[in-house]
Design a protein around this motif. Structure first.
Motif, PDB file in Angstrom:
ATOM      1  N   ARG A 180       0.840  -1.205   0.000  1.00 30.55           N
ATOM      2  CA  ARG A 180       0.000   0.000   0.000  1.00 30.55           C
ATOM      3  C   ARG A 180       0.873   1.254   0.000  1.00 30.55           C
ATOM      4  O   ARG A 180       0.557   2.246  -0.675  1.00 30.55           O
ATOM      5  N   LEU A 181       1.990   1.224   0.741  1.00 32.64           N
ATOM      6  CA  LEU A 181       2.897   2.370   0.752  1.00 32.64           C
ATOM      7  C   LEU A 181       3.524   2.588  -0.627  1.00 32.64           C
ATOM      8  O   LEU A 181       3.682   3.727  -1.075  1.00 32.64           O
ATOM      9  N   LEU A 182       3.891   1.497  -1.315  1.00 27.89           N
ATOM     10  CA  LEU A 182       4.445   1.620  -2.658  1.00 27.89           C
ATOM     11  C   LEU A 182       3.460   2.288  -3.599  1.00 27.89           C
ATOM     12  O   LEU A 182       3.854   3.047  -4.495  1.00 27.89           O
ATOM     13  N   GLU A 183       2.189   2.021  -3.414  1.00 26.18           N
ATOM     14  CA  GLU A 183       1.169   2.534  -4.323  1.00 26.18           C
ATOM     15  C   GLU A 183       0.814   3.991  -4.073  1.00 26.18           C
ATOM     16  O   GLU A 183       0.067   4.589  -4.861  1.00 26.18           O
ATOM     17  N   ILE A 184       1.321   4.592  -2.998  1.00 27.96           N
ATOM     18  CA  ILE A 184       1.070   6.010  -2.741  1.00 27.96           C
ATOM     19  C   ILE A 184       1.872   6.843  -3.747  1.00 27.96           C
ATOM     20  O   ILE A 184       3.096   6.763  -3.805  1.00 27.96           O
ATOM     21  N   ALA A 191       6.257   9.478   2.898  1.00 31.54           N
ATOM     22  CA  ALA A 191       7.225   9.783   3.953  1.00 31.54           C
ATOM     23  C   ALA A 191       6.522  10.084   5.274  1.00 31.54           C
ATOM     24  O   ALA A 191       7.005   9.704   6.347  1.00 31.54           O
ATOM     25  N   ASP A 192       5.392  10.745   5.200  1.00 29.67           N
ATOM     26  CA  ASP A 192       4.640  11.069   6.413  1.00 29.67           C
ATOM     27  C   ASP A 192       4.177   9.799   7.123  1.00 29.67           C
ATOM     28  O   ASP A 192       4.258   9.694   8.352  1.00 29.67           O
ATOM     29  N   GLU A 193       3.711   8.816   6.351  1.00 25.80           N
ATOM     30  CA  GLU A 193       3.280   7.559   6.962  1.00 25.80           C
ATOM     31  C   GLU A 193       4.445   6.838   7.625  1.00 25.80           C
ATOM     32  O   GLU A 193       4.318   6.286   8.721  1.00 25.80           O
ATOM     33  N   VAL A 194       5.585   6.830   6.959  1.00 28.87           N
ATOM     34  CA  VAL A 194       6.760   6.174   7.529  1.00 28.87           C
ATOM     35  C   VAL A 194       7.210   6.898   8.796  1.00 28.87           C
ATOM     36  O   VAL A 194       7.579   6.269   9.805  1.00 28.87           O
ATOM     37  N   ARG A 196       5.381   8.593  10.887  1.00 28.68           N
ATOM     38  CA  ARG A 196       4.462   8.281  11.995  1.00 28.68           C
ATOM     39  C   ARG A 196       4.701   6.883  12.533  1.00 28.68           C
ATOM     40  O   ARG A 196       4.607   6.637  13.743  1.00 28.68           O
ATOM     41  N   GLU A 197       5.030   5.943  11.641  1.00 32.92           N
ATOM     42  CA  GLU A 197       5.352   4.589  12.084  1.00 32.92           C
ATOM     43  C   GLU A 197       6.601   4.596  12.970  1.00 32.92           C
ATOM     44  O   GLU A 197       6.632   3.954  14.030  1.00 32.92           O
ATOM     45  N   LEU A 198       7.631   5.326  12.544  1.00 26.31           N
ATOM     46  CA  LEU A 198       8.842   5.418  13.346  1.00 26.31           C
ATOM     47  C   LEU A 198       8.584   6.105  14.686  1.00 26.31           C
ATOM     48  O   LEU A 198       9.098   5.674  15.724  1.00 26.31           O
ATOM     49  N   SER A 199       7.799   7.168  14.672  1.00 21.11           N
ATOM     50  CA  SER A 199       7.487   7.885  15.907  1.00 21.11           C
ATOM     51  C   SER A 199       6.814   6.970  16.914  1.00 21.11           C
ATOM     52  O   SER A 199       7.132   6.995  18.118  1.00 21.11           O
ATOM     53  N   ASN A 200       5.866   6.157  16.449  1.00 20.63           N
ATOM     54  CA  ASN A 200       5.169   5.224  17.348  1.00 20.63           C
ATOM     55  C   ASN A 200       6.135   4.194  17.920  1.00 20.63           C
ATOM     56  O   ASN A 200       6.063   3.840  19.112  1.00 20.63           O
ATOM     57  N   ARG A 201       7.047   3.718  17.097  1.00 17.22           N
ATOM     58  CA  ARG A 201       8.012   2.719  17.573  1.00 17.22           C
ATOM     59  C   ARG A 201       8.978   3.328  18.581  1.00 17.22           C
ATOM     60  O   ARG A 201       9.330   2.702  19.581  1.00 17.22           O
ATOM     61  N   ILE A 202       9.424   4.540  18.310  1.00 18.58           N
ATOM     62  CA  ILE A 202      10.329   5.217  19.240  1.00 18.58           C
ATOM     63  C   ILE A 202       9.640   5.440  20.580  1.00 18.58           C
ATOM     64  O   ILE A 202      10.238   5.231  21.653  1.00 18.58           O
TER      65      ILE A 202
END
Length: 220
Positions: A180-184, A191-194, A196-202
């Motif tokens: 789904r990210l590839l299709e954006i 980049a915004d989705e990635v 937010r994913e990193l922020s949640n993991r941190i």
């Protein structure tokens, strides 16, 4: 930058069951199936390119046939090809550009399709710079919490597309989510989705940090 046809062109396909490939990343592959050995041999003799696409769920029932694929994939350029004695190959592939499958034209000896390129869409240079700076900072924070990590100087030098896509390739994310990210189409949105994913993991790693046993990274 490579000049791509404005219209459709033919591209050999290499469907994979559990991997989504992104532009501006590199991927080592061990090619052992006879049909894909032939594909690599043909690509090496021609323009060094083929398309990597993700198989749709349920591929197990017809893997050696032609199970359904996602129609958005990435053109791979062979940078290194090492033929082995038994006909297999070890290859290193560089992701060049996304493409969309319009229709398959052949399935023998390997799958070939009519495709069109899907360039990244991001015209806001200022916003792209802000996103790259933000992602680079998040990447450094994330690496700080991982055991046995070494510095990755490329974080501070690569452009937004390369950083965003490399993060997606490296993170343990469900393969359908990666598709789904590839299709954006908009790079800044991806980049915004990635980010937010990193922020949640941190945030989770920061919460768990006091409870880890020093010297034992397996205790999380």
């Amino acid at each position: 930058m490579t000049d791509w046809p404005e219209g459709e062109f033919l591209l050999p396909l290499f469907p994979l069951p559990n991997l989504v490939f992104f532009p501006r990343t590199r991927l080592p592959l061990h090619v052992f199936e006879p049909r894909y050995r032939q594909m690599v041999a043909d690509a090496v003799a021609a323009d060094q390119r083929f398309g990597i696409v993700l198989l749709r769920p349920g591929w197990e029932t017809d893997y050696f046939g032609a199970p359904p694929i996602h129609t958005c994939g990435t053109v791979g350029q062979i940078e290194q090809a090492v033929p082995l004695d038994d006909g297999r190959y070890n290859i290193l592939v560089r992701g060049e550009v996304r493409f969309r499958v319009l229709g398959e034209v052949s399935r023998e000896p390997y799958r070939t399709a009519r495709v069109v390129v899907l360039p990244e869409q991001s015209r806001d240079v200022g916003k792209a710079y802000e996103q790259r700076t933000w992602l680079a900072d998040l990447s450094r924070q994330y690496l700080h919490y991982l055991p046995d990590q070494i510095a990755v100087p490329e974080i501070d030098t690569v452009e937004l597309e390369a950083l965003t896509n490399a993060l997606i390739m490296s993170l343990n994310i469900d393969v359908q989510h990666k598709q789904r990210l590839l299709e954006i189409d908009d790079l800044i949105a991806r980049a915004d989705e990635v980010g937010r994913e990193l922020s949640n993991r941190i945030e989770s790693l920061q919460f768990l940090a006091p409870y880890r046993r020093k010297g034992d990274p397996s205790q999380n």
